[in-house]
Design a protein around this motif. Structure first.
Motif, PDB file in Angstrom:
ATOM      1  N   GLN A 136       8.799   5.387   5.750  1.00 34.70           N
ATOM      2  CA  GLN A 136       8.133   6.681   5.762  1.00 34.70           C
ATOM      3  C   GLN A 136       9.149   7.818   5.669  1.00 34.70           C
ATOM      4  N   ARG A 137       8.749   8.880   4.975  1.00 36.51           N
ATOM      5  CA  ARG A 137       9.561  10.085   4.900  1.00 36.51           C
ATOM      6  C   ARG A 137       8.635  11.291   4.858  1.00 36.51           C
ATOM      7  N   GLY A 138       8.979  12.340   5.608  1.00 35.30           N
ATOM      8  CA  GLY A 138       8.187  13.560   5.593  1.00 35.30           C
ATOM      9  C   GLY A 138       9.057  14.778   5.806  1.00 35.30           C
ATOM     10  N   GLN A 139       8.569  15.925   5.339  1.00 30.53           N
ATOM     11  CA  GLN A 139       9.297  17.164   5.570  1.00 30.53           C
ATOM     12  C   GLN A 139       8.320  18.278   5.937  1.00 30.53           C
ATOM     13  N   GLY A 140       8.827  19.299   6.653  1.00 35.37           N
ATOM     14  CA  GLY A 140       7.957  20.353   7.149  1.00 35.37           C
ATOM     15  C   GLY A 140       6.913  19.772   8.083  1.00 35.37           C
ATOM     16  N   PRO A 141       5.666  20.247   8.026  1.00 34.27           N
ATOM     17  CA  PRO A 141       4.612  19.654   8.858  1.00 34.27           C
ATOM     18  C   PRO A 141       4.310  18.210   8.486  1.00 34.27           C
ATOM     19  N   GLY A 142       4.850  17.745   7.363  1.00 36.97           N
ATOM     20  CA  GLY A 142       4.715  16.333   6.995  1.00 36.97           C
ATOM     21  C   GLY A 142       5.557  15.415   7.859  1.00 36.97           C
ATOM     22  N   THR A 143       6.407  15.973   8.737  1.00 37.31           N
ATOM     23  CA  THR A 143       7.192  15.132   9.644  1.00 37.31           C
ATOM     24  C   THR A 143       6.322  14.425  10.670  1.00 37.31           C
ATOM     25  N   GLY A 144       5.012  14.744  10.700  1.00 31.43           N
ATOM     26  CA  GLY A 144       4.081  13.929  11.478  1.00 31.43           C
ATOM     27  C   GLY A 144       3.914  12.544  10.883  1.00 31.43           C
ATOM     28  N   LEU A 145       4.398  12.342   9.641  1.00 29.98           N
ATOM     29  CA  LEU A 145       4.423  11.039   8.960  1.00 29.98           C
ATOM     30  C   LEU A 145       3.046  10.381   8.927  1.00 29.98           C
ATOM     31  N   LEU A 160       7.741  24.122  10.977  1.00 30.99           N
ATOM     32  CA  LEU A 160       8.902  23.475  10.381  1.00 30.99           C
ATOM     33  C   LEU A 160       8.939  23.750   8.876  1.00 30.99           C
ATOM     34  N   SER A 161      10.149  23.803   8.329  1.00 37.00           N
ATOM     35  CA  SER A 161      10.329  24.105   6.912  1.00 37.00           C
ATOM     36  C   SER A 161      10.736  22.847   6.152  1.00 37.00           C
ATOM     37  N   SER A 162      11.003  23.019   4.853  1.00 41.50           N
ATOM     38  CA  SER A 162      11.408  21.876   4.031  1.00 41.50           C
ATOM     39  C   SER A 162      12.770  21.326   4.448  1.00 41.50           C
ATOM     40  N   ALA A 163      13.532  22.097   5.212  1.00 42.83           N
ATOM     41  CA  ALA A 163      14.821  21.611   5.714  1.00 42.83           C
ATOM     42  C   ALA A 163      14.659  20.664   6.899  1.00 42.83           C
ATOM     43  N   ASP A 164      13.460  20.638   7.497  1.00 42.89           N
ATOM     44  CA  ASP A 164      13.174  19.723   8.607  1.00 42.89           C
ATOM     45  C   ASP A 164      12.611  18.433   8.029  1.00 42.89           C
ATOM     46  N   VAL A 165      13.322  17.334   8.227  1.00 40.87           N
ATOM     47  CA  VAL A 165      12.974  16.061   7.588  1.00 40.87           C
ATOM     48  C   VAL A 165      12.970  14.947   8.631  1.00 40.87           C
ATOM     49  N   PRO A 173       1.283  33.588   8.064  1.00 46.76           N
ATOM     50  CA  PRO A 173       2.171  33.888   6.923  1.00 46.76           C
ATOM     51  C   PRO A 173       3.548  33.248   7.058  1.00 46.76           C
ATOM     52  N   ASN A 174       3.985  32.946   8.267  1.00 43.14           N
ATOM     53  CA  ASN A 174       5.317  32.363   8.451  1.00 43.14           C
ATOM     54  C   ASN A 174       5.285  30.836   8.544  1.00 43.14           C
ATOM     55  N   ALA A 175       4.098  30.264   8.398  1.00 41.77           N
ATOM     56  CA  ALA A 175       3.981  28.807   8.431  1.00 41.77           C
ATOM     57  C   ALA A 175       4.411  28.222   7.085  1.00 41.77           C
ATOM     58  N   ASN A 176       4.480  26.896   7.023  1.00 41.89           N
ATOM     59  CA  ASN A 176       4.964  26.216   5.819  1.00 41.89           C
ATOM     60  C   ASN A 176       4.050  25.066   5.431  1.00 41.89           C
ATOM     61  N   SER A 177       4.156  24.679   4.188  1.00 41.41           N
ATOM     62  CA  SER A 177       3.490  23.472   3.708  1.00 41.41           C
ATOM     63  C   SER A 177       4.454  22.292   3.861  1.00 41.41           C
ATOM     64  N   GLY A 178       3.930  21.088   3.670  1.00 39.30           N
ATOM     65  CA  GLY A 178       4.780  19.906   3.788  1.00 39.30           C
ATOM     66  C   GLY A 178       4.125  18.692   3.182  1.00 39.30           C
ATOM     67  N   TRP A 179       4.825  17.587   3.204  1.00 36.93           N
ATOM     68  CA  TRP A 179       4.296  16.355   2.628  1.00 36.93           C
ATOM     69  C   TRP A 179       4.914  15.148   3.323  1.00 36.93           C
ATOM     70  N   GLU A 202       0.855  -1.186   0.000  1.00 35.92           N
ATOM     71  CA  GLU A 202       0.000   0.000   0.000  1.00 35.92           C
ATOM     72  C   GLU A 202       0.889   1.233   0.000  1.00 35.92           C
ATOM     73  N   VAL A 203       0.478   2.249  -0.769  1.00 38.20           N
ATOM     74  CA  VAL A 203       1.226   3.497  -0.886  1.00 38.20           C
ATOM     75  C   VAL A 203       0.322   4.645  -0.451  1.00 38.20           C
ATOM     76  N   GLY A 204       0.859   5.545   0.356  1.00 42.42           N
ATOM     77  CA  GLY A 204       0.093   6.702   0.800  1.00 42.42           C
ATOM     78  C   GLY A 204       0.904   7.977   0.703  1.00 42.42           C
ATOM     79  N   VAL A 205       0.259   9.047   0.222  1.00 41.78           N
ATOM     80  CA  VAL A 205       0.888  10.362   0.127  1.00 41.78           C
ATOM     81  C   VAL A 205      -0.004  11.375   0.831  1.00 41.78           C
ATOM     82  N   SER A 206       0.607  12.200   1.678  1.00 44.47           N
ATOM     83  CA  SER A 206      -0.112  13.279   2.361  1.00 44.47           C
ATOM     84  C   SER A 206       0.503  14.615   1.970  1.00 44.47           C
ATOM     85  N   TYR A 207      -0.361  15.576   1.638  1.00 44.95           N
ATOM     86  CA  TYR A 207       0.100  16.942   1.388  1.00 44.95           C
ATOM     87  C   TYR A 207      -0.601  17.866   2.375  1.00 44.95           C
ATOM     88  N   LEU A 208       0.175  18.736   3.028  1.00 43.55           N
ATOM     89  CA  LEU A 208      -0.358  19.658   4.019  1.00 43.55           C
ATOM     90  C   LEU A 208      -0.088  21.087   3.569  1.00 43.55           C
TER      91      LEU A 208
END
Length: 409
Positions: A244-253, A261-266, A215-221, A202-208
């Motif tokens: 699993q891999r995530g970056q930004g708020p996607g680090t909730g996996l 968190l930004s794209s540099a947070d993985v 304004p200072n928040a970020n998107s993630g996946w 099974e494959v899952g993708v999340s986009y946030l």
């Protein structure tokens, strides 16, 4: 409890009250609780390492918890599809504390309240849903670790079969009660890839999306690949591997992480766990988890967890359970370590298998940890079991003995 939650509960109560003669109202539930004493002072204190996202459960749960659920199907249509509603109330309370509605000491909540239209012919057996729902939760049961949990308040289309695969798409805005900002989250899952005999992927993708009011928040996946192997090694059991891999708020996996968190947070995670029931009296689970959180501010963490529970049925109603677990967190300031073992003779009136719906356990739990773990507890969770101000003082070990009940119906 918010006015929105109360209104949702009233709407759901009104829905389930509309019973049609051919569709019974179903009542299910789960509860656990007990009592225990520590070798320190006072009642039972549970052992969890700072930086670890879970703890091994057997003889190491310090709360009363209950879920009460109602489900009502209102009508079955000509195509065989069913329209209904589901709701669940929950109670969480730590030992020696009184529940309150504000969640400071306990929690009384409505974690699920949603409507559904199941098995729709036009969707090739798929379903539609909307509301607050436990959605596609995957967990390691011995540590209660929900490593891939897409629960949320929203709606979606689920398990639409096309070409032998099942597709699901969900849109949500809030997935936990403590989440401060509403975040547009899109979860897309494809299940049913036949990889090998008795194996499926099974494959899952999340986009946030980033919150519009921040304004200072970020998107993630986040991306998850999960493989399940039935009859692993010829045993009557299931082996699960997840990457699993995530970056930004996607680090909730899978769930919504910190949108600061930004794209540099993985974050990366790999895990493997195996459930087996070789004979009606011989079962268990072993699990291994490795997670790396890379942060540009230097607060990198590496969490490793390894443990297992072995269950042997002495008779049709009595079994003996043993659980051993070790957590290790490499963090700035030192490497933290915690190990614990539990011995639990258990009365299990519905059978001696590993996963039994009813268990009454006597347990003895012993844990040991290092100085770095104690220092982290002093800093982040004072008065907890591992801290120098907790029940065990400056000691680097402790134990609990008690009685625990676990029941579902």
């Amino acid at each position: 409890m918010s006015s929105t939650t109360i209104k949702t509960g009233l709407v759901f109560s009104a829905l389930v009250a509309v019973q049609l003669p051919a569709h019974a109202l179903e009542f299910t539930g789960y509860l656990r609780g007990g009592l225990g004493e520590s070798s320190g002072s006072g009642s039972q204190r549970c052992f969890k390492l700072q930086g670890a996202q879970s703890k091994y459960r057997l003889g190491n749960e310090c709360e009363q918890y209950a879920e009460l659920s109602l489900e009502q199907e209102f009508v079955t249509l000509d195509d065989g599809s069913r329209v209904g509603a589901f709701g669940m109330g929950s109670l969480y309370n730590q030992y020696d504390r009184t529940p309150t509605f504000n969640g400071e000491r306990g929690e009384i909540r409505l974690p699920q309240a949603y409507g559904y239209w199941k098995n729709v012919a036009a969707l090739n057996g798929g379903s539609l849903w909307a509301g607050r729902r436990y959605y596609k939760r995957n967990d390691i049961s011995i540590s209660d670790f929900y490593y891939w949990n897409q629960s949320a308040t929203g709606g979606g289309i689920e398990n639409v079969e096309l070409g032998g695969l099942k597709y699901s798409l969900a849109f949500s805005r809030k997935d936990n009660f403590n989440q401060k900002d509403y975040v547009n989250r899109y979860d897309f899952n494809v299940a049913g890839f036949d990889t090998n005999p008795n194996g499926s992927l099974e494959v899952g993708v999340s986009y946030l999306d980033k919150p519009s009011n921040r304004p200072n928040a970020n998107s993630g996946w986040a991306l998850t690949l999960q493989h399940k192997q039935q009859n692993f090694m010829g045993w009557n059991g299931v082996n699960t591997i997840a990457l699993q891999r995530g970056q930004g708020p996607g680090t909730g996996l899978g769930s919504t992480g910190d949108n600061n968190l930004s794209s540099a947070d993985v974050s990366y995670r790999i895990l493997d766990f195996f459930d087996w029931q070789i004979t009606p009296r011989w079962g268990g689970q072993v699990a291994a988890v490795y997670q790396k959180d890379r942060r540009p501010n230097g607060d990198d963490l590496r969490w490793t967890s390894l443990g297992g529970r072995l269950v042997y049925g002495i008779s049709e109603q009595f079994k003996f359970s043993t659980e051993l677990g070790h957590d290790r967190v490499q963090a700035p300031g030192g490497t933290r370590q915690l190990s614990k073992i539990t011995l639990a003779p258990t009365w299990s009136p519905k059978g001696p298998q590993f996963k039994s719906p009813t268990e009454v356990r006597l347990f003895y739990t012993y844990a040991t940890w290092n100085r770095a773990a104690q220092q982290a507890a002093d800093r982040y969770d004072p008065d907890s079991a591992l801290s120098s101000t907790g029940a065990f003082g400056s000691d680097l070990h402790g134990s609990n003995i008690g009685l625990h009940i676990d029941h579902s119906w």
